[in-house]
Design a protein around this motif. Structure first.
Motif: not given
Length: 186
Positions: A141-145, A153-158, A179-184
């Motif tokens: 669950g590492v968050l990365m832009g 710009q998308r945010w992903i949880s890795i 997974r793309d968590v941008t909307e979250e």
């Protein structure tokens, strides 16, 4: 003296109404002292188990390929040297790059333009795949832009894990899912 070549054939022998035995037949010429053909030596080998195992293996690969192509999560696999050599379609979509543009890159490649949540650049050695390659420790669950080539710009949880694809004596690889968590986040 001219030698005749062996002959080989694969035979399917019915076994009841719904089973078949796969048999390999090899006929080798047997020549006498004067080089004349005296007869043939036959060897039969039952190949049914091998052929069935090959068929099951091909079916497993087809199922795995289908799973990789249809999953929503991005998946990439890194070699022991850090280069990416496997990419699924979701990874292409999330990162905004083609598989050809992703394969061969390493996570420390500056073209990724990755960011921490606070806006600092995400250094390549800090990337979950590189941490796992270096330490063997899974990352979750590492968050990365990630900035796509379009500028979005998308945010992903890795998450990343080591895998021994070719056995315990070969260098480990790292499989990375995201997974793309941008909307979250919005």
């Amino acid at each position: 003296i001219r030698q005749a070549s062996p002959l080989m054939a694969c035979l399917e022998i019915p076994q009841g109404s719904d089973q078949v035995r796969h048999v390999q037949l090899v006929l080798t010429p047997v020549c006498g002292a004067h080089g004349k053909l005296d007869g043939w030596a036959a060897v039969l080998r039952d190949e049914t188990e091998r052929i069935e195992a090959d068929r099951e293996h091909r079916q497993d690969l087809a199922l795995l390929d289908t799973a990789l192509r249809t999953m929503d999560e991005g998946l990439v696999m890194h070699r022991a040297d850090g280069t990416i050599d496997l990419v699924n379609p979701a990874a292409e979509r999330i990162l905004g790059l083609s598989a050809e543009q992703i394969r061969g890159r390493v996570s420390s490649d500056p073209r990724w333009k990755c960011l921490h949540e606070d806006g600092r650049p995400f250094a390549g050695p800090e990337h979950p795949a590189m941490v796992t390659l270096r330490t063997g420790v899974p990352q979750n669950g590492v968050l990365m832009g990630v900035r796509q080539p379009s500028g979005e710009q998308r945010w992903i949880s890795i998450s990343s894990r080591t895998v021994n694809v070719f056995g315990p004596h070969e260098p480990a690889r790292v499989v990375v899912t995201f997974r793309d968590v941008t909307e979250e986040r919005q």
